[in-house]
Design an enzyme around this catalytic site. Structure first.
Site, mmCIF file in Angstrom:
data_model
loop_
_atom_site.group_PDB
_atom_site.id
_atom_site.type_symbol
_atom_site.label_atom_id
_atom_site.label_comp_id
_atom_site.label_asym_id
_atom_site.label_seq_id
_atom_site.Cartn_x
_atom_site.Cartn_y
_atom_site.Cartn_z
ATOM 1 N N ASP A 11 0.832 -1.210 0.000
ATOM 2 C CA ASP A 11 0.000 0.000 0.000
ATOM 3 C C ASP A 11 0.866 1.260 0.000
ATOM 4 O O ASP A 11 1.961 1.269 0.571
ATOM 5 C CB ASP A 11 -0.897 -0.018 1.252
ATOM 6 C CG ASP A 11 -1.973 1.050 1.178
ATOM 7 O OD1 ASP A 11 -2.304 1.509 0.064
ATOM 8 O OD2 ASP A 11 -2.482 1.443 2.242
ATOM 9 N N ASN A 13 1.356 3.379 -2.949
ATOM 10 C CA ASN A 13 1.883 3.827 -4.248
ATOM 11 C C ASN A 13 1.328 5.190 -4.644
ATOM 12 O O ASN A 13 2.049 6.050 -5.160
ATOM 13 C CB ASN A 13 1.499 2.834 -5.362
ATOM 14 C CG ASN A 13 2.154 1.488 -5.193
ATOM 15 O OD1 ASN A 13 3.053 1.329 -4.387
ATOM 16 N ND2 ASN A 13 1.688 0.513 -5.952
ATOM 17 N N ARG A 15 0.083 7.638 -2.706
ATOM 18 C CA ARG A 15 0.604 8.744 -1.893
ATOM 19 C C ARG A 15 2.069 9.011 -2.202
ATOM 20 O O ARG A 15 2.525 10.152 -2.185
ATOM 21 C CB ARG A 15 0.396 8.427 -0.398
ATOM 22 C CG ARG A 15 -1.016 8.740 0.068
ATOM 23 C CD ARG A 15 -1.314 8.078 1.383
ATOM 24 N NE ARG A 15 -1.477 6.648 1.231
ATOM 25 C CZ ARG A 15 -1.327 5.755 2.212
ATOM 26 N NH1 ARG A 15 -0.988 6.158 3.405
ATOM 27 N NH2 ARG A 15 -1.519 4.473 1.976
ATOM 28 N N TRP A 16 2.799 7.947 -2.521
ATOM 29 C CA TRP A 16 4.216 8.119 -2.912
ATOM 30 C C TRP A 16 4.295 9.023 -4.145
ATOM 31 O O TRP A 16 5.123 9.932 -4.212
ATOM 32 C CB TRP A 16 4.825 6.743 -3.218
ATOM 33 C CG TRP A 16 6.267 6.747 -3.597
ATOM 34 C CD1 TRP A 16 7.335 6.577 -2.762
ATOM 35 C CD2 TRP A 16 6.819 6.927 -4.922
ATOM 36 N NE1 TRP A 16 8.515 6.636 -3.474
ATOM 37 C CE2 TRP A 16 8.228 6.853 -4.801
ATOM 38 C CE3 TRP A 16 6.268 7.127 -6.184
ATOM 39 C CZ2 TRP A 16 9.085 6.979 -5.894
ATOM 40 C CZ3 TRP A 16 7.110 7.270 -7.281
ATOM 41 C CH2 TRP A 16 8.503 7.193 -7.126
ATOM 42 N N ARG A 24 -0.627 8.896 -10.346
ATOM 43 C CA ARG A 24 -0.687 7.667 -9.540
ATOM 44 C C ARG A 24 -0.028 6.483 -10.257
ATOM 45 O O ARG A 24 0.571 5.612 -9.634
ATOM 46 C CB ARG A 24 -2.145 7.336 -9.201
ATOM 47 C CG ARG A 24 -2.796 8.350 -8.268
ATOM 48 C CD ARG A 24 -4.243 7.972 -7.989
ATOM 49 N NE ARG A 24 -4.344 6.686 -7.330
ATOM 50 C CZ ARG A 24 -4.215 6.506 -6.007
ATOM 51 N NH1 ARG A 24 -4.015 7.532 -5.221
ATOM 52 N NH2 ARG A 24 -4.304 5.295 -5.479
ATOM 53 N N SER A 56 -7.532 -5.316 -5.103
ATOM 54 C CA SER A 56 -8.707 -5.902 -4.450
ATOM 55 C C SER A 56 -9.927 -5.755 -5.363
ATOM 56 O O SER A 56 -9.913 -4.941 -6.293
ATOM 57 C CB SER A 56 -8.970 -5.201 -3.113
ATOM 58 O OG SER A 56 -9.382 -3.865 -3.342
ATOM 59 N N ASN A 59 -10.878 -2.290 -5.303
ATOM 60 C CA ASN A 59 -10.054 -1.405 -6.146
ATOM 61 C C ASN A 59 -10.592 -1.322 -7.580
ATOM 62 O O ASN A 59 -10.253 -0.394 -8.321
ATOM 63 C CB ASN A 59 -8.596 -1.888 -6.226
ATOM 64 C CG ASN A 59 -7.823 -1.788 -4.932
ATOM 65 O OD1 ASN A 59 -6.895 -2.562 -4.712
ATOM 66 N ND2 ASN A 59 -8.181 -0.842 -4.068
ATOM 67 N N ARG A 62 -11.918 1.911 -9.044
ATOM 68 C CA ARG A 62 -11.066 3.103 -9.255
ATOM 69 C C ARG A 62 -11.223 3.611 -10.684
ATOM 70 O O ARG A 62 -11.718 2.878 -11.560
ATOM 71 C CB ARG A 62 -9.594 2.732 -8.998
ATOM 72 C CG ARG A 62 -9.328 2.504 -7.524
ATOM 73 C CD ARG A 62 -7.860 2.396 -7.237
ATOM 74 N NE ARG A 62 -7.664 2.211 -5.803
ATOM 75 C CZ ARG A 62 -6.492 2.263 -5.203
ATOM 76 N NH1 ARG A 62 -5.390 2.489 -5.897
ATOM 77 N NH2 ARG A 62 -6.399 2.097 -3.902
ATOM 78 N N ARG A 172 1.973 -4.840 6.188
ATOM 79 C CA ARG A 172 1.268 -3.821 5.403
ATOM 80 C C ARG A 172 2.108 -2.557 5.406
ATOM 81 O O ARG A 172 2.480 -2.057 6.471
ATOM 82 C CB ARG A 172 -0.118 -3.524 5.967
ATOM 83 C CG ARG A 172 -0.835 -2.473 5.117
ATOM 84 C CD ARG A 172 -2.267 -2.209 5.528
ATOM 85 N NE ARG A 172 -2.893 -1.318 4.554
ATOM 86 C CZ ARG A 172 -4.155 -1.344 4.192
ATOM 87 N NH1 ARG A 172 -4.969 -2.218 4.742
ATOM 88 N NH2 ARG A 172 -4.620 -0.512 3.293
ATOM 89 N N SER A 180 -8.178 -4.759 5.264
ATOM 90 C CA SER A 180 -8.790 -4.430 3.965
ATOM 91 C C SER A 180 -9.208 -5.664 3.164
ATOM 92 O O SER A 180 -8.911 -5.776 1.973
ATOM 93 C CB SER A 180 -7.831 -3.565 3.129
ATOM 94 O OG SER A 180 -7.595 -2.354 3.789
HETATM 95 C C1 FPP Z 1 -2.178 0.190 -3.265
HETATM 96 O O1 FPP Z 1 -1.662 1.492 -3.187
HETATM 97 C C2 FPP Z 1 -1.545 -0.484 -4.381
HETATM 98 C C3 FPP Z 1 -2.217 -0.962 -5.450
HETATM 99 C C4 FPP Z 1 -3.683 -0.877 -5.602
HETATM 100 C C5 FPP Z 1 -1.471 -1.586 -6.559
HETATM 101 C C6 FPP Z 1 -0.252 -2.371 -6.146
HETATM 102 C C7 FPP Z 1 0.469 -2.777 -7.362
HETATM 103 C C8 FPP Z 1 1.806 -2.881 -7.475
HETATM 104 C C9 FPP Z 1 2.764 -2.705 -6.362
HETATM 105 C C10 FPP Z 1 2.365 -3.302 -8.774
HETATM 106 C C11 FPP Z 1 2.174 -4.774 -8.769
HETATM 107 C C12 FPP Z 1 2.464 -5.415 -9.991
HETATM 108 C C13 FPP Z 1 2.236 -6.741 -10.176
HETATM 109 C C14 FPP Z 1 2.737 -7.349 -11.389
HETATM 110 C C15 FPP Z 1 1.496 -7.577 -9.246
HETATM 111 P P1 FPP Z 1 -2.670 2.708 -3.366
HETATM 112 O O2 FPP Z 1 -2.745 3.025 -4.812
HETATM 113 O O3 FPP Z 1 -3.970 2.378 -2.725
HETATM 114 O O4 FPP Z 1 -1.892 3.809 -2.588
HETATM 115 P P2 FPP Z 1 -2.547 4.984 -1.736
HETATM 116 O O5 FPP Z 1 -3.216 4.359 -0.557
HETATM 117 O O6 FPP Z 1 -1.357 5.785 -1.353
HETATM 118 O O7 FPP Z 1 -3.481 5.738 -2.647
#
Ligand code: FPP
Length: 224
Positions: A11, A13, A15-16, A24, A56, A59, A62, A172, A180
């Site tokens: 989790d 990505n 916010r990063w 995003r 999920s 998700n 989105r 997490r 979640s």
């Molecule tokens: C949650 O962060 C992350 C995801 C919904 C996607 C995760 C996917 C990857 C790390 C790439 C994976 C690739 C493969 C091939 C499996 P968020 O977007 O909810 O972050 P946030 O809470 O900061 O908005």
């Protein structure tokens, strides 16, 4: 003891990326790079099986633009990484409802599963279009349809995570402290580790810290 089965909720990505004024999708790409570098490290530490939460069912609501970016990354990963995983003895497993994904992405994942099916050293499961409640309800309905009563063992075997063992350590990232809808049945006695770092910043050293902490925990499974 080294945990046999580690599960990670990747989790943070979004916010990063936001912190860097990036879209995003750039956060998800950075997350994918981080995931690639962590996988070999996790297995090198003696962990047998790993489940990564990538998408999920919730998700799936989105914005389409973000989903398309994720689907592109999934396609890229599952079409390019299989030879390396195959050589490392890793069996790829999809956990979730692939029918909810675009067909070419679902096919790339199914192909990775087929190509690595003979491997036995490690299982690397990807929870994609996954929801634990949905998985549990589907398993219940199977028992109802067949007119059979479930036991804890037969119920575990009916989940999409079968035959993976229960989760020993659940990590997490991203500063949130909740499950979640991830592996709710399988994590009944998992040790939980929450990291303040966003997933693209979660290093091998951070993973090692989680392992060290796990080794200090007293796992009693309800006994004294
Ligand atoms: C949650 O962060 C992350 C995801 C919904 C996607 C995760 C996917 C990857 C790390 C790439 C994976 C690739 C493969 C091939 C499996 P968020 O977007 O909810 O972050 P946030 O809470 O900061 O908005």
């Amino acid at each position: 003891m080294i945990p046999r089965h580690v599960a990670i909720i990747m989790d943070g990505n979004g916010r990063w990326a936001k912190k860097r004024l990036l879209p995003r999708s750039a956060g998800h790409r950075a997350g994918l790079q981080r995931m690639r570098s962590l996988i070999g490290h996790i297995f090198s530490r003696g962990v047998e099986d790993c489940t990564l939460f990538a998408l999920s069912v919730e998700n799936l609501s989105r914005p389409q633009e973000e989903l398309d970016a994720l689907y592109g990354l999934f396609f890229e990963y599952f079409t390019s990484e299989v030879p390396r995983l195959k050589d490392s003895g890793v069996k790829v497993k999809a956990v979730g409802d692939l029918a909810l994904l675009p067909p070419r992405v679902a096919e790339a994942i199914a192909c990775a599963e087929r190509d690595t099916a003979q491997n036995t050293a490690h299982t690397l499961a990807f929870a994609i279009a996954y929801g634990a409640r949905r998985d549990i309800v589907a398993a219940c309905n199977n028992f109802v349809r067949e007119g059979k009563e479930a036991t804890e063992e037969s119920f575990s075997a009916a989940l999409s995570t079968a035959p993976l063992p229960p989760v020993d350590l659940l990590i997490r990232t991203g500063r949130e402290m909740r499950l979640s809808n991830f592996l709710l049945y399988e994590s009944a006695y998992a040790e939980l580790w929450f990291s303040d770092k966003m997933f693209p910043d979660f290093t091998k050293a951070d993973f090692d810290r989680a392992l060290e902490e796990y080794q200090k925990r007293d796992r009693r499974f309800g006994t004294i």
